[in-house]
Design a protein around this motif. Structure first.
Motif, PDB file in Angstrom:
ATOM      1  N   UNK A   1     -93.727  56.586 -14.368  1.00  0.00           N
ATOM      2  CA  UNK A   1     -92.381  56.057 -14.122  1.00  0.00           C
ATOM      3  C   UNK A   1     -91.757  56.706 -12.897  1.00  0.00           C
ATOM      4  N   UNK A   2     -91.992  58.022 -12.801  1.00  0.00           N
ATOM      5  CA  UNK A   2     -91.437  58.768 -11.680  1.00  0.00           C
ATOM      6  C   UNK A   2     -92.014  58.243 -10.357  1.00  0.00           C
ATOM      7  N   UNK A   3     -93.327  57.981 -10.376  1.00  0.00           N
ATOM      8  CA  UNK A   3     -93.986  57.457  -9.174  1.00  0.00           C
ATOM      9  C   UNK A   3     -93.411  56.097  -8.814  1.00  0.00           C
ATOM     10  N   UNK A   4     -93.159  55.289  -9.844  1.00  0.00           N
ATOM     11  CA  UNK A   4     -92.587  53.957  -9.624  1.00  0.00           C
ATOM     12  C   UNK A   4     -91.221  54.067  -8.945  1.00  0.00           C
ATOM     13  N   UNK A   5     -90.401  54.999  -9.455  1.00  0.00           N
ATOM     14  CA  UNK A   5     -89.070  55.198  -8.881  1.00  0.00           C
ATOM     15  C   UNK A   5     -89.192  55.648  -7.428  1.00  0.00           C
ATOM     16  N   UNK A   6     -90.159  56.569  -7.166  1.00  0.00           N
ATOM     17  CA  UNK A   6     -90.342  57.078  -5.803  1.00  0.00           C
ATOM     18  C   UNK A   6     -90.737  55.946  -4.860  1.00  0.00           C
ATOM     19  N   UNK A   7     -91.627  55.081  -5.321  1.00  0.00           N
ATOM     20  CA  UNK A   7     -92.030  53.932  -4.496  1.00  0.00           C
ATOM     21  C   UNK A   7     -90.830  53.024  -4.247  1.00  0.00           C
ATOM     22  N   UNK A   8     -90.029  52.800  -5.311  1.00  0.00           N
ATOM     23  CA  UNK A   8     -88.843  51.960  -5.181  1.00  0.00           C
ATOM     24  C   UNK A   8     -87.887  52.496  -4.130  1.00  0.00           C
ATOM     25  N   UNK A   9     -87.634  53.793  -4.172  1.00  0.00           N
ATOM     26  CA  UNK A   9     -86.717  54.402  -3.204  1.00  0.00           C
ATOM     27  C   UNK A   9     -87.288  54.281  -1.791  1.00  0.00           C
ATOM     28  N   UNK A  10     -88.612  54.478  -1.667  1.00  0.00           N
ATOM     29  CA  UNK A  10     -89.240  54.381  -0.345  1.00  0.00           C
ATOM     30  C   UNK A  10     -89.101  52.967   0.207  1.00  0.00           C
ATOM     31  N   UNK A  11     -89.308  51.972  -0.647  1.00  0.00           N
ATOM     32  CA  UNK A  11     -89.163  50.578  -0.210  1.00  0.00           C
ATOM     33  C   UNK A  11     -87.729  50.321   0.242  1.00  0.00           C
ATOM     34  N   UNK A  12     -86.746  50.800  -0.571  1.00  0.00           N
ATOM     35  CA  UNK A  12     -85.338  50.620  -0.213  1.00  0.00           C
ATOM     36  C   UNK A  12     -85.030  51.303   1.118  1.00  0.00           C
ATOM     37  N   UNK A  13     -85.626  52.484   1.322  1.00  0.00           N
ATOM     38  CA  UNK A  13     -85.361  53.226   2.555  1.00  0.00           C
ATOM     39  C   UNK A  13     -85.896  52.488   3.769  1.00  0.00           C
ATOM     40  N   UNK A  14     -86.953  51.697   3.579  1.00  0.00           N
ATOM     41  CA  UNK A  14     -87.553  50.981   4.707  1.00  0.00           C
ATOM     42  C   UNK A  14     -86.857  49.652   4.987  1.00  0.00           C
ATOM     43  N   UNK A  15     -85.986  49.205   4.059  1.00  0.00           N
ATOM     44  CA  UNK A  15     -85.366  47.885   4.180  1.00  0.00           C
ATOM     45  C   UNK A  15     -84.653  47.625   5.514  1.00  0.00           C
ATOM     46  N   UNK A  16     -83.865  48.574   6.039  1.00  0.00           N
ATOM     47  CA  UNK A  16     -83.127  48.282   7.273  1.00  0.00           C
ATOM     48  C   UNK A  16     -84.041  47.855   8.420  1.00  0.00           C
ATOM     49  N   UNK A  17     -85.325  48.188   8.360  1.00  0.00           N
ATOM     50  CA  UNK A  17     -86.240  47.810   9.430  1.00  0.00           C
ATOM     51  C   UNK A  17     -86.484  46.297   9.453  1.00  0.00           C
ATOM     52  N   UNK A  18     -86.350  45.667   8.283  1.00  0.00           N
ATOM     53  CA  UNK A  18     -86.732  44.257   8.217  1.00  0.00           C
ATOM     54  C   UNK A  18     -85.563  43.286   8.010  1.00  0.00           C
ATOM     55  N   UNK A  19     -84.418  43.770   7.453  1.00  0.00           N
ATOM     56  CA  UNK A  19     -83.352  42.816   7.145  1.00  0.00           C
ATOM     57  C   UNK A  19     -82.284  42.816   8.245  1.00  0.00           C
ATOM     58  N   UNK A  20     -81.379  41.813   8.187  1.00  0.00           N
ATOM     59  CA  UNK A  20     -80.362  41.663   9.232  1.00  0.00           C
ATOM     60  C   UNK A  20     -79.260  42.700   9.079  1.00  0.00           C
ATOM     61  N   UNK A  21     -78.441  42.826  10.099  1.00  0.00           N
ATOM     62  CA  UNK A  21     -77.338  43.793  10.082  1.00  0.00           C
ATOM     63  C   UNK A  21     -76.342  43.449   8.976  1.00  0.00           C
ATOM     64  N   UNK A  22     -76.137  42.153   8.746  1.00  0.00           N
ATOM     65  CA  UNK A  22     -75.198  41.753   7.686  1.00  0.00           C
ATOM     66  C   UNK A  22     -75.705  42.207   6.325  1.00  0.00           C
ATOM     67  N   UNK A  23     -77.004  42.011   6.101  1.00  0.00           N
ATOM     68  CA  UNK A  23     -77.579  42.440   4.825  1.00  0.00           C
ATOM     69  C   UNK A  23     -77.450  43.948   4.654  1.00  0.00           C
ATOM     70  N   UNK A  24     -77.665  44.693   5.751  1.00  0.00           N
ATOM     71  CA  UNK A  24     -77.518  46.140   5.659  1.00  0.00           C
ATOM     72  C   UNK A  24     -76.091  46.503   5.256  1.00  0.00           C
ATOM     73  N   UNK A  25     -75.110  45.813   5.835  1.00  0.00           N
ATOM     74  CA  UNK A  25     -73.726  46.167   5.493  1.00  0.00           C
ATOM     75  C   UNK A  25     -73.422  45.824   4.039  1.00  0.00           C
ATOM     76  N   UNK A  26     -74.042  44.751   3.537  1.00  0.00           N
ATOM     77  CA  UNK A  26     -73.875  44.408   2.122  1.00  0.00           C
ATOM     78  C   UNK A  26     -74.538  45.471   1.242  1.00  0.00           C
ATOM     79  N   UNK A  27     -75.728  45.901   1.666  1.00  0.00           N
ATOM     80  CA  UNK A  27     -76.448  46.930   0.907  1.00  0.00           C
ATOM     81  C   UNK A  27     -75.674  48.248   0.907  1.00  0.00           C
ATOM     82  N   UNK A  28     -74.988  48.527   2.029  1.00  0.00           N
ATOM     83  CA  UNK A  28     -74.168  49.742   2.098  1.00  0.00           C
ATOM     84  C   UNK A  28     -73.098  49.707   1.009  1.00  0.00           C
ATOM     85  N   UNK A  29     -72.419  48.548   0.880  1.00  0.00           N
ATOM     86  CA  UNK A  29     -71.388  48.433  -0.162  1.00  0.00           C
ATOM     87  C   UNK A  29     -72.006  48.618  -1.538  1.00  0.00           C
ATOM     88  N   UNK A  30     -73.152  47.981  -1.757  1.00  0.00           N
ATOM     89  CA  UNK A  30     -73.783  48.084  -3.078  1.00  0.00           C
ATOM     90  C   UNK A  30     -74.110  49.530  -3.402  1.00  0.00           C
TER      91      UNK A  30
END
Lengths: 289, 300
Positions: free
Chosen positions: B3-32
Motif C-alpha cells: 500500500x505504501x508503495x502504491x501511495x508513493x507511486x501515486x504521489x510521484x505521478x501527481x508530482x509529474x502532472x504539471x509537465x503534461x497538463x495545461x496551466x489552467x489545470x495546474x491552477x485548478x489542481x493548486x486549489x484542490x
C-alpha cells in the motif's frame, strides 16, 4: 463634555445590545440552541423597515406589525422542523451542539446569500426622527433615544414576564434543567419552541430599531450575532438582568474605545472584553457561584 | 508495504502532472491540493474533538499576510517557515484562553477571529503604512506552488494517518466522545486540545502562505475571506471527518463544484453553499466515508 457625549451614545447603543442578548438568551439559555444565524433576523427586520418606508411610506414602527409575526413564525419553523430533528438523533449534548452550529452556520449563509441577491451588498439607511434632543446637557438624535427607551422597556417587560408570571417560571425551570422541568408537567418541547421563536421576534424589533440610526447591509447579521454571543457570555447564560447590564458595559466600552483610541477598532474592543471575561470570570459577570 | 508503495507511486505521478497538463489545470489542481490540506488539518482537530473551529480563514490570512509583509525582505524559504510559526502562536493563544472552558467559548471566539484580525490589519495599515494594499513580488511559478502544496498535502495526510493510530489520535477521539471520560483516563485534555489546534492552524497558515505566491496583490478583504472557513468545513463534512482520507475525498468534488458555481452563478454562491451544508448535516452525517461504511454494513 465630549467624553460625556461618547459615554451617553455608548449607553444608548448598549441598551440595544442588552436587548439582542436577551433574545439570544431565550434561544440559547432556554431553548438550548446555539443559533449562529441569529443576527440574520435583525438584518431582515432592518430591511423590512427600510423597504416599508422607502416603497410605501409606512412608518418603521408600523412595519413591526409585519416583521415581528414573520420573524416569530420563521424562527418557530426553524426550531420545529430544522433543529428538533437534530435533538432526536443526537447521542449527547456535545453532538447536538456541534450539529446545531453546523446547520445554523449553513442557514446564516443561505439568508445572507438571499439578501445579497435580492438587495445587493451596499449599505442602506434612512432618515427617521432625526431631531436633536437634549439629554443632561448633551445633544443626541431623537431616533437613538427612542430606540434605547424601546429596547430597555422591552427588555424589562421580558424580565418581568420571566420573573413574575407562571409562564416565565416554567421557562426559567427549563433553563435550569429541562429534564426535571418535564417531571413537574412543564411542556418542554412546546415552551422551548416558544422561547426560540420569541428570541427571533425580539431580533426583528431590534433590527427595526437599529435601522433608525445605523446603516446596514445584507451581511450585517453576523456582527450582531457575535455581539449578542459575547454579551450573553459576559452577562451569564440564563441571566436576564445580567445581560442587560453587560450590554450597557459593551456599548460604553465600544463608545469610549472609538472616542479615545480609534473607531475602526470596535471589534477588537469586543474581543478584549470577551477575553477579559474568559480569563477572569468565565461563568459570567453576574452569575452566582 | 504494498500500500505504501502504491501511495508513493501515486504521489510521484501527481508530482509529474504539471509537465503534461495545461496551466489552467495546474491552477485548478493548486486549489484542490490547498483545500485537501486545509480540510484534512481542520478535520483532525475539529472533526475528532467536536470543537468546531470557524477560524480557518483567519489562519490562512495570517499566512498570506506574512508573505505580503516579509516577502520583499527575506528569502522565500524563511518566509514560508515563519508563516506557520505565526499561525501556531496565534492559535496557541486563542486555544489557551478558550479551550480550557466549554466548547461554546471556542466557537464564539473563532467565529469572529478572522474579522478581528482583518480589522487589526486594516487599522495597522491605515495608521502605520497609510496604504491598504500590498503587492507580492515574490517570483514563483504555478509549478513550484503546485509541488509545494503537493508536498504539504502528502505530509499532512500521512501525518494524520500516522497520528490517528498513535496515542494522540485516540486521545482526540476520546475527548470528542466524552471529555470527562478522557480526563479520568489520564489524558491532559487541555494540553492535547491546545497543541493539536495550534499545530493544525500552523498547517493552515503555511497553506495560506504558499497560496499567496499566486497573487500579485493582496488586501485584508482578500486575505481574510470568511468564505474559506465555510468551504473547508463543508469539504471535511462531505468526505467524513473520522478517516484520514475523508476530508481529501470531500475536497476534490467540492473544489470543482465551487469553481463551476463561481464561474456561472457568482451571486448565488452563498445560497448554494448554505444549502449544501444543511443537506450534508441532515442526510450525510458521517460524510461519504460514513456512507461507504454503512453500505458495507459496518458501524459508522
Amino acid at each position: 463634555m465630549v467624553l460625556f457625549e461618547a459615554i451617553l451614545s455608548g449607553v444608548l447603543v448598549g441598551g440595544m445590545y442588552g436587548l439582542i442578548a436577551l433574545g439570544l438568551n431565550l434561544q440559547y439559555g432556554i431553548a438550548r440552541m446555539m443559533n449562529l444565524a441569529y443576527g440574520e433576523t435583525l438584518m431582515g427586520g432592518a430591511f423590512t423597515a427600510f423597504w416599508f418606508l422607502t416603497l410605501w411610506r409606512i412608518d418603521p414602527l408600523a412595519s413591526l406589525l409585519f416583521s415581528v409575526p414573520v420573524a416569530f413564525c420563521g424562527n418557530w419553523l426553524i426550531y420545529r422542523y430544522l433543529l428538533t430533528p437534530l435533538v432526536r438523533r443526537a447521542a449527547n449534548r456535545d453532538v447536538l451542539e456541534a450539529d446545531t452550529i453546523l446547520v445554523t452556520f449553513g442557514l446564516l449563509f443561505v439568508f445572507q446569500g438571499v439578501a445579497l441577491v435580492q438587495w445587493g451588498g451596499e449599505y442602506r439607511g434612512y432618515t427617521y426622527l432625526a431631531v436633536p434632543v437634549h439629554v443632561l446637557g448633551a445633544t443626541v438624535a431623537l431616533n437613538r433615544v427612542l430606540a434605547f427607551v424601546a429596547a430597555v422597556a422591552l427588555a424589562l417587560a421580558l424580565y418581568w414576564l420571566l420573573r413574575a408570571t407562571r409562564l416565565g417560571g416554567a421557562l426559567r425551570a427549563i433553563a435550569i434543567d429541562p429534564v426535571a422541568a418535564q417531571l413537574v408537567a412543564i411542556d418542554v418541547p412546546r415552551l422551548s419552541a416558544l422561547a426560540f421563536a420569541a428570541g427571533g421576534a425580539i431580533m426583528a424589533v431590534a433590527g427595526t430599531l437599529v435601522s433608525m440610526f445605523l446603516s446596514f447591509n445584507a451581511s450585517i447579521g453576523i456582527v450582531y450575532t457575535l455581539k449578542a454571543l459575547i454579551v450573553v457570555i459576559m452577562g451569564g447564560v440564563g441571566r436576564m438582568l445580567g445581560c442587560l447590564a453587560a450590554g450597557l458595559i459593551l456599548g460604553v466600552a465600544e463608545a469610549l474605545g472609538a472616542y479615545l483610541v480609534d473607531p475602526g477598532l470596535t471589534l477588537a474592543i469586543n474581543f478584549a472584553l470577551f477575553l477579559l471575561v474568559l480569563l477572569v470570570r468565565p461563568q459570567g459577570l453576574f452569575s452566582r457561584g | 508495504m504494498a500500500r505504501l508503495a502504491l501511495v508513493a507511486v501515486g504521489v510521484a505521478v501527481l508530482a509529474a502532472l504539471p509537465l503534461v497538463v495545461s496551466a489552467y489545470t495546474v491552477s485548478l489542481l493548486i486549489s484542490i491540493l490547498a483545500y485537501v490540506s486545509l480540510a484534512t488539518a481542520w478535520a483532525f482537530f475539529s472533526g475528532r474533538t467536536r470543537y468546531i473551529s470557524l477560524a480557518t480563514a483567519a489562519f490562512v490570512g495570517i499566512g498570506t499576510y506574512t508573505v505580503a509583509l516579509l516577502g520583499d525582505h527575506l528569502p522565500l524559504p524563511l518566509v514560508l517557515a515563519i508563516a506557520p510559526v505565526v499561525g501556531f502562536a496565534v492559535a496557541f493563544g486563542v486555544g489557551l484562553s478558550t479551550l480550557r472552558l466549554s466548547g461554546v467559548y471556542f466557537v464564539i471566539f473563532t467565529f469572529g477571529l478572522a474579522e478581528l484580525i482583518k480589522q487589526l490589519v486594516i487599522w495597522f495599515e491605515i495608521n502605520q503604512t497609510k496604504t491598504l494594499a500590498r503587492y507580492i513580488f515574490v517570483n514563483a511559478g504555478g509549478t513550484l506552488i503546485y509541488e509545494l502544496l503537493l508536498a504539504i498535502a502528502a505530509v499532512v495526510i500521512g501525518g494524520v494517518w500516522w497520528l490517528s493510530q498513535a496515542r494522540l489520535g485516540y486521545a482526540l477521539r476520546v475527548i470528542g466522545e466524552d471529555e470527562m471520560v478522557a480526563r479520568h483516563a489520564g489524558i491532559d485534555t487541555t494540553r492535547v486540545k491546545v497543541l493539536v489546534f495550534a499545530a493544525t492552524s500552523a498547517v493552515m497558515s503555511l497553506v495560506g502562505a504558499v497560496l499567496s505566491l499566486r497573487y500579485t496583490y493582496v488586501d485584508p478583504n482578500i486575505a481574510f475571506n470568511s468564505l474559506v472557513a465555510f468551504q473547508v468545513l463543508i469539504m471535511a463534512l462531505l468526505g467524513g471527518v473520522g478517516r484520514p482520507w475523508g476530508p481529501a475525498l470531500g475536497a476534490v468534488p467540492l473544489v470543482l463544484l465551487f469553481e463551476l458555481l463561481s464561474g456561472t452563478f457568482p451571486h448565488h454562491f452563498g445560497i448554494a453553499l448554505g444549502l449544501c451544508f444543511v443537506i450534508i448535516v441532515y442526510y450525510l452525517p458521517g460524510g461519504l466515508m460514513g456512507l461507504v461504511d454503512r453500505v458495507r454494513g459496518r458501524a459508522p
